[in-house]
Motif scaffolding. Sequence first.
Motif, PDB file in Angstrom:
ATOM      1  N   LEU A   7      61.286   1.417  30.880  1.00 36.03           N
ATOM      2  CA  LEU A   7      60.556   0.149  30.797  1.00 36.03           C
ATOM      3  C   LEU A   7      59.055   0.387  30.954  1.00 36.03           C
ATOM      4  CD1 LEU A   7      60.452  -2.955  30.692  1.00 36.03           C
ATOM      5  CD2 LEU A   7      60.779  -2.940  33.184  1.00 36.03           C
ATOM      6  N   VAL A   8      58.665   1.230  31.912  1.00 34.76           N
ATOM      7  CA  VAL A   8      57.247   1.536  32.106  1.00 34.76           C
ATOM      8  C   VAL A   8      56.649   2.119  30.828  1.00 34.76           C
ATOM      9  CG1 VAL A   8      55.649   3.092  33.317  1.00 34.76           C
ATOM     10  CG2 VAL A   8      57.367   1.797  34.607  1.00 34.76           C
ATOM     11  N   GLU A  68      65.029  -7.208  27.507  1.00 41.89           N
ATOM     12  CA  GLU A  68      64.544  -8.586  27.590  1.00 41.89           C
ATOM     13  C   GLU A  68      63.217  -8.654  28.345  1.00 41.89           C
ATOM     14  OE1 GLU A  68      68.800 -11.012  27.555  1.00 41.89           O
ATOM     15  OE2 GLU A  68      68.035 -10.173  29.429  1.00 41.89           O
ATOM     16  N   ILE A  69      63.092  -7.857  29.407  1.00 41.79           N
ATOM     17  CA  ILE A  69      61.834  -7.828  30.153  1.00 41.79           C
ATOM     18  C   ILE A  69      60.697  -7.332  29.263  1.00 41.79           C
ATOM     19  CG2 ILE A  69      60.607  -6.701  32.052  1.00 41.79           C
ATOM     20  CD1 ILE A  69      63.242  -6.726  33.618  1.00 41.79           C
ATOM     21  N   ALA A  70      60.966  -6.297  28.471  1.00 47.83           N
ATOM     22  CA  ALA A  70      59.943  -5.762  27.571  1.00 47.83           C
ATOM     23  C   ALA A  70      59.531  -6.808  26.533  1.00 47.83           C
ATOM     24  CB  ALA A  70      60.453  -4.491  26.892  1.00 47.83           C
ATOM     25  N   LEU A 102      55.887   8.232  36.180  1.00 52.84           N
ATOM     26  CA  LEU A 102      55.330   6.879  36.098  1.00 52.84           C
ATOM     27  C   LEU A 102      53.911   6.912  35.538  1.00 52.84           C
ATOM     28  CD1 LEU A 102      56.560   5.437  39.507  1.00 52.84           C
ATOM     29  CD2 LEU A 102      57.272   4.629  37.250  1.00 52.84           C
ATOM     30  N   ARG A 103      53.123   7.853  36.034  1.00 48.82           N
ATOM     31  CA  ARG A 103      51.738   7.943  35.550  1.00 48.82           C
ATOM     32  C   ARG A 103      51.700   8.343  34.078  1.00 48.82           C
ATOM     33  NH1 ARG A 103      47.773   6.179  34.233  1.00 48.82           N
ATOM     34  NH2 ARG A 103      45.672   7.025  34.544  1.00 48.82           N
ATOM     35  N   ARG A 162      52.497  -6.585  36.811  1.00 47.84           N
ATOM     36  CA  ARG A 162      52.941  -5.813  37.970  1.00 47.84           C
ATOM     37  C   ARG A 162      54.455  -5.860  38.045  1.00 47.84           C
ATOM     38  NH1 ARG A 162      51.000  -3.612  42.304  1.00 47.84           N
ATOM     39  NH2 ARG A 162      48.923  -4.486  41.929  1.00 47.84           N
ATOM     40  N   LEU A 163      55.093  -4.704  38.147  1.00 44.80           N
ATOM     41  CA  LEU A 163      56.538  -4.606  38.334  1.00 44.80           C
ATOM     42  C   LEU A 163      56.839  -4.562  39.829  1.00 44.80           C
ATOM     43  CD1 LEU A 163      57.366  -1.951  35.587  1.00 44.80           C
ATOM     44  CD2 LEU A 163      57.391  -4.444  35.390  1.00 44.80           C
ATOM     45  N   THR A 164      57.755  -5.447  40.248  1.00 42.94           N
ATOM     46  CA  THR A 164      58.113  -5.518  41.654  1.00 42.94           C
ATOM     47  C   THR A 164      59.633  -5.537  41.774  1.00 42.94           C
ATOM     48  OG1 THR A 164      58.220  -7.942  41.829  1.00 42.94           O
ATOM     49  CG2 THR A 164      56.050  -6.912  42.025  1.00 42.94           C
ATOM     50  N   GLY A 165      60.125  -5.720  42.993  1.00 44.64           N
ATOM     51  CA  GLY A 165      61.546  -5.838  43.241  1.00 44.64           C
ATOM     52  C   GLY A 165      61.804  -7.026  44.153  1.00 44.64           C
ATOM     53  N   GLY A 166      62.663  -6.791  45.158  1.00 42.90           N
ATOM     54  CA  GLY A 166      63.250  -5.567  45.661  1.00 42.90           C
ATOM     55  C   GLY A 166      62.383  -4.332  45.495  1.00 42.90           C
ATOM     56  N   GLU A 167      63.054  -3.234  45.279  1.00 34.66           N
ATOM     57  CA  GLU A 167      62.391  -1.950  45.045  1.00 34.66           C
ATOM     58  C   GLU A 167      62.592  -1.563  43.582  1.00 34.66           C
ATOM     59  OE1 GLU A 167      60.622   1.366  44.483  1.00 34.66           O
ATOM     60  OE2 GLU A 167      60.264   0.124  46.259  1.00 34.66           O
ATOM     61  N   PRO A 168      61.533  -1.625  42.756  1.00 35.93           N
ATOM     62  CA  PRO A 168      61.716  -1.405  41.319  1.00 35.93           C
ATOM     63  C   PRO A 168      62.279  -0.028  40.967  1.00 35.93           C
ATOM     64  CG  PRO A 168      59.380  -1.499  41.901  1.00 35.93           C
ATOM     65  CD  PRO A 168      60.131  -1.969  43.097  1.00 35.93           C
ATOM     66  N   LEU A 169      62.029   0.972  41.784  1.00 36.07           N
ATOM     67  CA  LEU A 169      62.492   2.312  41.424  1.00 36.07           C
ATOM     68  C   LEU A 169      63.983   2.530  41.638  1.00 36.07           C
ATOM     69  CD1 LEU A 169      59.494   4.528  42.618  1.00 36.07           C
ATOM     70  CD2 LEU A 169      60.068   3.778  40.295  1.00 36.07           C
ATOM     71  N   VAL A 170      64.688   1.533  42.205  1.00 34.40           N
ATOM     72  CA  VAL A 170      66.143   1.665  42.279  1.00 34.40           C
ATOM     73  C   VAL A 170      66.811   1.093  41.029  1.00 34.40           C
ATOM     74  CG1 VAL A 170      66.116   1.539  44.802  1.00 34.40           C
ATOM     75  CG2 VAL A 170      66.618  -0.531  43.474  1.00 34.40           C
ATOM     76  N   ARG A 171      66.032   0.437  40.159  1.00 36.94           N
ATOM     77  CA  ARG A 171      66.585  -0.104  38.913  1.00 36.94           C
ATOM     78  C   ARG A 171      66.728   1.027  37.899  1.00 36.94           C
ATOM     79  NH1 ARG A 171      66.667  -5.207  35.768  1.00 36.94           N
ATOM     80  NH2 ARG A 171      68.040  -4.619  34.044  1.00 36.94           N
ATOM     81  N   GLN A 172      67.968   1.291  37.488  1.00 33.94           N
ATOM     82  CA  GLN A 172      68.219   2.353  36.524  1.00 33.94           C
ATOM     83  C   GLN A 172      67.488   2.054  35.213  1.00 33.94           C
ATOM     84  OE1 GLN A 172      72.371   3.126  35.907  1.00 33.94           O
ATOM     85  NE2 GLN A 172      72.023   4.913  34.628  1.00 33.94           N
TER      86      GLN A 172
END
Length: 249
Positions: free
Chosen positions: A80-81, A48-50, A109-110, A65-75
């Motif tokens: 998505l990136v 849905e985000i995509a 990520l890069r 920009r992807l944010t959280g909380g901490e975005p890297l804890v989202r499985q």
Amino acid sequence: MSALVDGFGRTVRYLRISVTDRCDFRCVYCMAEEMTFLPRAQLLTLEEIATLSQAFVELGVEKIRLTGGEPLVRQGVLTLVEKLGKLAGLGELAMTTNGSGLVKHASALRQGGLDRLNISLDSLKPERFKALTRTGDLDQVVAGIRAARRAGFQSIKLNAVLLKGRNDDEILDLVNFARDEQVDISFIEEMPLGAISEHNRGETFLSTDKVREIIANHYPLLPTTETTLGPSRYYRMADSQSRIGFISP
């Protein structure tokens, strides 16, 4: 399609998406030590985000920009990136992170299409860093910053929230760290967001005007008109490529 225009007549070109409210830190200015997070069923799926991101890009959004909380804890956030990195018309994909997961994920990520990183760093003193974040490991975050540099991001910026009497004695240390690491840094006024009980926000408030004055006494600051479409007002130093930004709520 028509462009997105807000009530003040401004064209919307920059979208921030919180992919989770969860975080592996419990920073004293952001969260209570014991948190109740949203049920996962109430969060948008990554699909849905995509889909929403594609719609916003079609409406003229140039930066996400992807944010959280901490975005890297989202499985699944790496997937998505990769999806967002392929969006035709998106000029820039960025992420704000606490840096704890960058040793593991910076390269992926890069490669997935992430262009820019903002990394939170409020202290260079291990014990103080642990006290401010409650659970964070300074060495892990510094290693993550350096992993991100090796990964070759277009831009890396540190974000430091300053609290009077807590870490304001490290302003110049943080500037010098950014200069040594050849990254940018923004100093952020504590924002009245989230319920906290650890301190009184009125007593710890430190204005960006005061921070700028402290820095300018050591490094003359040259104002610029540069922008990343975000809220930072940027300055440069004559002897460094690192930019210094200031953010007021």
